[in-house]
Design a protein around this motif. Structure first.
Motif, PDB file in Angstrom:
ATOM      1  N   LEU A 168       0.816  -1.219   0.000  1.00 29.55           N
ATOM      2  CA  LEU A 168       0.000   0.000   0.000  1.00 29.55           C
ATOM      3  C   LEU A 168       0.849   1.268   0.000  1.00 29.55           C
ATOM      4  O   LEU A 168       0.296   2.370   0.070  1.00 29.55           O
ATOM      5  CB  LEU A 168      -0.923   0.014   1.229  1.00 29.55           C
ATOM      6  CG  LEU A 168      -1.831  -1.199   1.424  1.00 29.55           C
ATOM      7  CD1 LEU A 168      -2.642  -1.053   2.707  1.00 29.55           C
ATOM      8  CD2 LEU A 168      -2.766  -1.381   0.231  1.00 29.55           C
ATOM      9  N   GLN A 169       2.157   1.149  -0.107  1.00 28.60           N
ATOM     10  CA  GLN A 169       3.032   2.305   0.080  1.00 28.60           C
ATOM     11  C   GLN A 169       2.780   3.407  -0.943  1.00 28.60           C
ATOM     12  O   GLN A 169       2.961   4.591  -0.659  1.00 28.60           O
ATOM     13  CB  GLN A 169       4.502   1.873   0.068  1.00 28.60           C
ATOM     14  CG  GLN A 169       4.968   1.111  -1.156  1.00 28.60           C
ATOM     15  CD  GLN A 169       5.382   1.990  -2.313  1.00 28.60           C
ATOM     16  OE1 GLN A 169       5.752   3.152  -2.102  1.00 28.60           O
ATOM     17  NE2 GLN A 169       5.306   1.465  -3.526  1.00 28.60           N
ATOM     18  N   HIS A 170       2.301   3.038  -2.140  1.00 25.71           N
ATOM     19  CA  HIS A 170       2.117   4.055  -3.178  1.00 25.71           C
ATOM     20  C   HIS A 170       0.958   4.995  -2.884  1.00 25.71           C
ATOM     21  O   HIS A 170       0.871   6.083  -3.474  1.00 25.71           O
ATOM     22  CB  HIS A 170       1.897   3.382  -4.535  1.00 25.71           C
ATOM     23  CG  HIS A 170       0.663   2.536  -4.624  1.00 25.71           C
ATOM     24  ND1 HIS A 170       0.570   1.295  -4.026  1.00 25.71           N
ATOM     25  CD2 HIS A 170      -0.540   2.759  -5.223  1.00 25.71           C
ATOM     26  CE1 HIS A 170      -0.628   0.780  -4.268  1.00 25.71           C
ATOM     27  NE2 HIS A 170      -1.323   1.643  -4.980  1.00 25.71           N
ATOM     28  N   PHE A 171       0.064   4.633  -1.971  1.00 28.67           N
ATOM     29  CA  PHE A 171      -1.052   5.518  -1.667  1.00 28.67           C
ATOM     30  C   PHE A 171      -0.593   6.803  -0.980  1.00 28.67           C
ATOM     31  O   PHE A 171      -1.318   7.808  -0.992  1.00 28.67           O
ATOM     32  CB  PHE A 171      -2.089   4.799  -0.789  1.00 28.67           C
ATOM     33  CG  PHE A 171      -2.930   3.809  -1.557  1.00 28.67           C
ATOM     34  CD1 PHE A 171      -4.009   4.232  -2.316  1.00 28.67           C
ATOM     35  CD2 PHE A 171      -2.621   2.463  -1.527  1.00 28.67           C
ATOM     36  CE1 PHE A 171      -4.780   3.333  -3.033  1.00 28.67           C
ATOM     37  CE2 PHE A 171      -3.386   1.542  -2.238  1.00 28.67           C
ATOM     38  CZ  PHE A 171      -4.463   1.982  -2.997  1.00 28.67           C
ATOM     39  N   VAL A 207     -21.860   6.675  -2.755  1.00 23.20           N
ATOM     40  CA  VAL A 207     -20.867   6.232  -1.773  1.00 23.20           C
ATOM     41  C   VAL A 207     -21.323   4.982  -1.014  1.00 23.20           C
ATOM     42  O   VAL A 207     -20.582   4.451  -0.188  1.00 23.20           O
ATOM     43  CB  VAL A 207     -20.535   7.360  -0.773  1.00 23.20           C
ATOM     44  CG1 VAL A 207     -19.909   8.550  -1.491  1.00 23.20           C
ATOM     45  CG2 VAL A 207     -21.766   7.798   0.008  1.00 23.20           C
ATOM     46  N   GLN A 208     -22.531   4.525  -1.305  1.00 27.96           N
ATOM     47  CA  GLN A 208     -23.089   3.427  -0.517  1.00 27.96           C
ATOM     48  C   GLN A 208     -22.279   2.145  -0.602  1.00 27.96           C
ATOM     49  O   GLN A 208     -21.973   1.516   0.420  1.00 27.96           O
ATOM     50  CB  GLN A 208     -24.534   3.150  -0.944  1.00 27.96           C
ATOM     51  CG  GLN A 208     -25.563   4.082  -0.337  1.00 27.96           C
ATOM     52  CD  GLN A 208     -26.960   3.731  -0.794  1.00 27.96           C
ATOM     53  OE1 GLN A 208     -27.258   3.713  -1.993  1.00 27.96           O
ATOM     54  NE2 GLN A 208     -27.836   3.453   0.154  1.00 27.96           N
ATOM     55  N   SER A 209     -21.947   1.721  -1.819  1.00 22.81           N
ATOM     56  CA  SER A 209     -21.272   0.429  -1.959  1.00 22.81           C
ATOM     57  C   SER A 209     -19.921   0.422  -1.257  1.00 22.81           C
ATOM     58  O   SER A 209     -19.515  -0.593  -0.673  1.00 22.81           O
ATOM     59  CB  SER A 209     -21.109   0.064  -3.438  1.00 22.81           C
ATOM     60  OG  SER A 209     -20.352   1.049  -4.119  1.00 22.81           O
ATOM     61  N   SER A 210     -19.216   1.558  -1.279  1.00 21.35           N
ATOM     62  CA  SER A 210     -17.936   1.642  -0.576  1.00 21.35           C
ATOM     63  C   SER A 210     -18.140   1.548   0.927  1.00 21.35           C
ATOM     64  O   SER A 210     -17.392   0.854   1.634  1.00 21.35           O
ATOM     65  CB  SER A 210     -17.225   2.955  -0.918  1.00 21.35           C
ATOM     66  OG  SER A 210     -16.957   3.040  -2.302  1.00 21.35           O
ATOM     67  N   LEU A 211     -19.145   2.246   1.453  1.00 21.51           N
ATOM     68  CA  LEU A 211     -19.412   2.216   2.888  1.00 21.51           C
ATOM     69  C   LEU A 211     -19.880   0.834   3.341  1.00 21.51           C
ATOM     70  O   LEU A 211     -19.613   0.427   4.475  1.00 21.51           O
ATOM     71  CB  LEU A 211     -20.445   3.277   3.255  1.00 21.51           C
ATOM     72  CG  LEU A 211     -19.952   4.724   3.136  1.00 21.51           C
ATOM     73  CD1 LEU A 211     -21.101   5.706   3.391  1.00 21.51           C
ATOM     74  CD2 LEU A 211     -18.803   4.997   4.095  1.00 21.51           C
ATOM     75  N   PHE A 230     -10.027   3.970  -0.893  1.00 20.48           N
ATOM     76  CA  PHE A 230     -10.306   2.861   0.020  1.00 20.48           C
ATOM     77  C   PHE A 230     -10.702   1.603  -0.746  1.00 20.48           C
ATOM     78  O   PHE A 230     -10.299   0.490  -0.390  1.00 20.48           O
ATOM     79  CB  PHE A 230     -11.413   3.244   1.005  1.00 20.48           C
ATOM     80  CG  PHE A 230     -10.928   4.006   2.203  1.00 20.48           C
ATOM     81  CD1 PHE A 230     -10.523   3.348   3.347  1.00 20.48           C
ATOM     82  CD2 PHE A 230     -10.878   5.397   2.184  1.00 20.48           C
ATOM     83  CE1 PHE A 230     -10.073   4.043   4.456  1.00 20.48           C
ATOM     84  CE2 PHE A 230     -10.429   6.107   3.283  1.00 20.48           C
ATOM     85  CZ  PHE A 230     -10.023   5.432   4.423  1.00 20.48           C
ATOM     86  N   ASP A 231     -11.499   1.777  -1.795  1.00 24.10           N
ATOM     87  CA  ASP A 231     -11.905   0.626  -2.601  1.00 24.10           C
ATOM     88  C   ASP A 231     -10.689  -0.053  -3.218  1.00 24.10           C
ATOM     89  O   ASP A 231     -10.607  -1.293  -3.283  1.00 24.10           O
ATOM     90  CB  ASP A 231     -12.862   1.060  -3.701  1.00 24.10           C
ATOM     91  CG  ASP A 231     -14.242   1.431  -3.172  1.00 24.10           C
ATOM     92  OD1 ASP A 231     -14.575   1.035  -2.041  1.00 24.10           O
ATOM     93  OD2 ASP A 231     -14.984   2.120  -3.908  1.00 24.10           O
ATOM     94  N   GLU A 232      -9.739   0.751  -3.673  1.00 26.03           N
ATOM     95  CA  GLU A 232      -8.542   0.197  -4.300  1.00 26.03           C
ATOM     96  C   GLU A 232      -7.636  -0.472  -3.269  1.00 26.03           C
ATOM     97  O   GLU A 232      -7.081  -1.549  -3.510  1.00 26.03           O
ATOM     98  CB  GLU A 232      -7.766   1.305  -5.019  1.00 26.03           C
ATOM     99  CG  GLU A 232      -6.533   0.814  -5.758  1.00 26.03           C
ATOM    100  CD  GLU A 232      -5.738   1.933  -6.406  1.00 26.03           C
ATOM    101  OE1 GLU A 232      -4.581   1.669  -6.798  1.00 26.03           O
ATOM    102  OE2 GLU A 232      -6.255   3.065  -6.511  1.00 26.03           O
ATOM    103  N   ALA A 233      -7.496   0.164  -2.112  1.00 30.73           N
ATOM    104  CA  ALA A 233      -6.598  -0.374  -1.084  1.00 30.73           C
ATOM    105  C   ALA A 233      -7.181  -1.603  -0.397  1.00 30.73           C
ATOM    106  O   ALA A 233      -6.468  -2.575  -0.130  1.00 30.73           O
ATOM    107  CB  ALA A 233      -6.283   0.710  -0.055  1.00 30.73           C
ATOM    108  N   GLY A 234      -8.475  -1.566  -0.087  1.00 32.12           N
ATOM    109  CA  GLY A 234      -9.134  -2.662   0.625  1.00 32.12           C
ATOM    110  C   GLY A 234      -8.992  -2.500   2.126  1.00 32.12           C
ATOM    111  O   GLY A 234      -7.887  -2.339   2.640  1.00 32.12           O
TER     112      GLY A 234
END
Length: 422
Positions: free
Chosen positions: A21-24, A86-90, A320-324
């Motif tokens: 995750l360092q690139h974030f 934003v629902q699906s991410s939450l 957040f979706d990309e990182a998990g």
């Protein structure tokens, strides 16, 4: 098996090189101090600005400029449905179903609205259990709630303190107090992570105990959202609210989040204060008398979606979706443990870590209690390019958010304290 750390700078560099995750870190804007990024350990208070926010904001500004009111129905993100984006991410962050989560208002407003829905006091069942020393806004909200029902806060509110000589709560004490209150208990309302100590409470155990007593379980998840993965639906939590400007990086005053378990959300007879945005979009503009809420958490929406207060949240949640969330939690546990290890190498500073050592009882934050000169030490940290915050009495909160903080940040923090705080 516990991680093994050492005091060399090479360890921090290697840990960052191995971090998926360092690139974030490069996806965020950092304040600067003496031509260098500050060490930003204050995401528990206000998250950094994601670099994708400016373009996201410009998209909605362009829609407003080009389409004006037409932006509600056209454009890249029609505003009529903005809270849905934003629902699906939450759902992934909070562990719930899509029909159980929405965004609206701000945190304490949402707490008021949800508590009015779920606090239904009777002559016998009217008491609320919360933690002593809760964040003041929660204290004020609960105090004024019971006064609204002409009840005496000193009688209706039960506050649980740590045991003598201890700084954090024991789950057994919370559960036992719930059991002892029994049929008099109407609701529990705890902060999921205590803002001062950084303690993560056992939400499943508290919820189960509340339900066994016939009461409702609600939580303020301001310091949890984006910090620790939740399973709100599975645990059976009745309701929860959170802000979006801390670990979720949505900016000051950003839209708040709300969760209502589907057994309540799908029931249009669950009490609430209504407004036209809680009506189904298909009938909203008929302007008819009679409020019939949507059969989901959106049935608690009152006013028009806060588009510009939600833009940054939408942009941040893409990261957040990309990182998990699971990967973020894995990194957070190791990063905070590394911070704890290095802090233990600084006995000359004469502080106590209030936050539990058990990784399952904390998030990213460690609360350092200084018996003397806490404010002075905090200011010296700021003067040396470290952004942390101070809470009376005597606590400096240090929170390396895993989305944009690195192991080298933690090591730099340690070396500054080691070399300049004798």
């Amino acid at each position: 098996m516990p991680d093994t750390f050492d005091l060399t700078p090479e360890f921090a560099r290697q840990a960052d090189q191995q971090d998926p995750l360092q690139h974030f870190k490069q996806a965020f804007h950092f304040p600067r101090h003496q031509d260098r990024d500050v060490i930003y350990f204050c995401g528990n208070s206000l998250g950094l600005q994601p670099k994708n926010v400016a373009a996201a904001m410009q998209t909605e500004l362009d829609t407003w400029r080009k389409m004006a009111v037409g932006g509600y129905f056209s454009g890249p993100n029609p505003w009529l449905y903005y809270q849905h984006y934003v629902q699906s991410s939450l759902v992934r962050l909070m562990g719930c179903h899509e029909n159980e989560v929405t965004v609206m208002n701000t945190l304490t407003v949402n707490l008021h609205l949800l508590m009015l829905s779920f606090y239904r006091p009777t002559a016998r069942r009217y008491k609320i259990i919360m933690e002593a020393g809760a964040f003041p806004s929660d204290q004020y909200a609960i105090e004024t709630l019971v006064r609204h029902f002409n009840l005496d806060p000193t009688d209706a509110i039960i506050e649980i303190n740590p045991r003598e000589g201890e700084k954090t709560l024991r789950t057994d004490d919370i559960v036992q107090t719930i059991h002892n209150t029994g049929a008099e208990l109407a609701m529990v309302l705890f902060g999921g992570i205590h803002y001062y100590t950084g303690q993560l409470l056992d939400l499943p155990a508290i919820t189960a105990a509340a339900h066994a007593a016939g009461a409702v379980a609600g939580f303020d998840l301001a310091h949890v959202a984006g910090n620790v993965p939740m399973q709100l639906h599975t645990w059976g939590v009745d309701f929860a609210a959170w802000c979006s400007y801390k670990y979720l990086n949505a900016g000051p005053g950003a839209v708040g989040g709300a969760y209502i378990h589907e057994k309540h959300a799908q029931n249009i007879h669950t009490p609430r204060l209504g407004g036209w945005w809680g009506n189904d979009e298909k009938t909203r503009f008929k302007m008819e008398k009679g409020f019939i809420p949507k059969q989901d958490a959106g049935g608690w929406n009152i006013s028009t979606a806060q588009v510009f207060n939600t833009v940054a949240l939408k942009a941040s949640l893409e990261l957040f979706d990309e990182a998990g969330m699971d990967r973020l939690r894995t990194k957070s546990i190791r990063l905070t443990a590394y911070l704890e290890y290095l802090l233990h190498q600084l006995p000359q500073l004469n502080f106590e870590i209030l936050t539990p050592a058990d990784v399952n009882s904390r998030g990213a934050q460690l609360s350092l209690f200084f018996r003397e000169k806490g404010k002075e030490i905090h200011q010296r940290m700021i003067d040396n390019g470290i952004t942390v915050d101070y809470r009376e009495p005597g606590v400096i909160r240090v929170a390396p958010a895993p989305l944009y903080c690195s192991f080298e940040d933690v090591y730099r923090f340690y070396t500054i304290l080691r070399d300049h705080f004798n």
